[in-house]
Scaffold this active site. Structure first.
Site, mmCIF file in Angstrom:
data_model
loop_
_atom_site.group_PDB
_atom_site.id
_atom_site.type_symbol
_atom_site.label_atom_id
_atom_site.label_comp_id
_atom_site.label_asym_id
_atom_site.label_seq_id
_atom_site.Cartn_x
_atom_site.Cartn_y
_atom_site.Cartn_z
ATOM 1 C CE LYS A 70 -4.033 -1.898 1.831
ATOM 2 N NZ LYS A 70 -5.137 -1.608 3.061
ATOM 3 C CG ASP A 106 -8.041 0.508 3.706
ATOM 4 O OD1 ASP A 106 -8.879 -0.101 3.199
ATOM 5 O OD2 ASP A 106 -6.693 0.151 3.626
#
Ligand code: ATR
Length: 280
Positions: A70, A106
């Site tokens: 990420k 997220d």
């Protein structure tokens, strides 16, 4: 099926075989009548640029990014959406007009799940975030963006301070501070972003601190009903499991790729079916 050209998308990460993203996104494709394939591509950090170049050349509509890529994915994008820039991590890439645009869904997925499943009202809420890793960063930024008063609680203080500084930088009017675990008492919202409870019956805080009426989300989804959620529910709290967070962040990714939002029910059902199949 409406005869649209075949779409290609994927999740990249290492390891990736455990990812529920292919099942969840395939369900969203099916529910929206899209014909497409969603692959799981194993990719180590050192192979990232090669894999990204291949996906770009193959004309994918986009891809999901999971651990441990990420942060490394930031440097592979042509541009970054605010959601990724503020958090310092990318979990979703859209291939738009030949450019790779990095997003992070997220935190928004967590907030969506708190509201949609837990009935939380985040604006003005006191929201305690347990943990100070990557998930905490994304969740804390999104909670602050939605007007929550964020308290970051972590075993290692220096990491909690880093999250607070990141939130202040990314969300100028943020109300965010470090707290200790006693702040769980009286909180409107508690989100566990630590790994405590993953595959165990440990809890990240003493559940007797949790009030009736608090909305508790556990980002851990193995098991789906963690010890924290069981104990919180027994105290009258409203509980949201980590699978809901996963499904809502995937829903946001579908919205980014297609500008329309799929229903979350079939996505969750697909994840539960996949988990059940793996148990056999
Ligand atoms: P992620 O990127 O998935 O959020 P991470 O960066 O590994 O994961 O962060 C894990 C979080 O769980 C950290 O906040 C960690 O606390 P420390 O910063 O003190 O290490 C927390 N954590 C893990 N095991 C823990 C434990 N046994 N007790 C308390 N906190 C724990």
């Amino acid at each position: 099926m409406n005869g649209e050209p075949t779409l290609r998308a994927a999740v990249i990460g290492f390891p990736v075989a455990q990812s529920l993203s292919p099942a969840i996104h395939a369900a969203a494709f099916a529910e929206s009548g899209r014909v497409g394939a969603f692959d799981a591509i194993e990719c180590k950090t050192e192979d990232l640029s090669g894999v990204v170049a291949r996906l770009r050349n193959e004309g994918v509509i986009g891809f999901s990014v999971t651990m441990p890529l990420k942060e490394a994915m930031l440097g592979q994008c042509d541009t970054l959406d605010d959601s990724a820039a503020a958090v310092g991590a990318v979990n979703c890439v859209a291939h738009e007009d030949g450019l790779l645009v990095g997003y992070n869904t997220d935190g928004e997925g967590c907030c969506d799940a708190l509201e949609a499943v837990g009935g939380a009202r985040l604006d003005g809420a006191i929201a305690v975030v347990l943990g100070a890793g990557g998930t905490s960063r994304a969740v804390s930024v999104s909670l602050a963006r939605r007007g929550a008063k964020v308290v970051v609680v972590n075993r290692t203080q220096v990491r909690a301070r880093e999250v607070v500084e990141l939130v202040r930088k990314g969300v100028p009017r943020a109300d965010v501070r470090i707290g200790d675990v006693s702040t769980v008492r009286g909180a409107d919202v508690v989100v566990n972003t630590t790994s405590v409870g993953m595959g165990t019956v440990e809890m990240p805080c003493d559940p007797s601190l949790i009030d009736r009426g608090t909305v508790v989300l556990d980002a851990v989804y193995h098991p789906i009903r963690t010890a924290l959620l069981e104990a919180a529910e027994a105290r009258g709290a409203r509980c949201v499991d980590g699978l809901w967070m996963l499904v809502h962040q995937a829903k946001r990714q579908q919205e980014i790729w297609f500008s329309s939002a799929p229903q979350t029910g079939p996505m969750r059902d697909a994840a539960l079916t996949e988990l059940e199949a793996r148990r056999q």
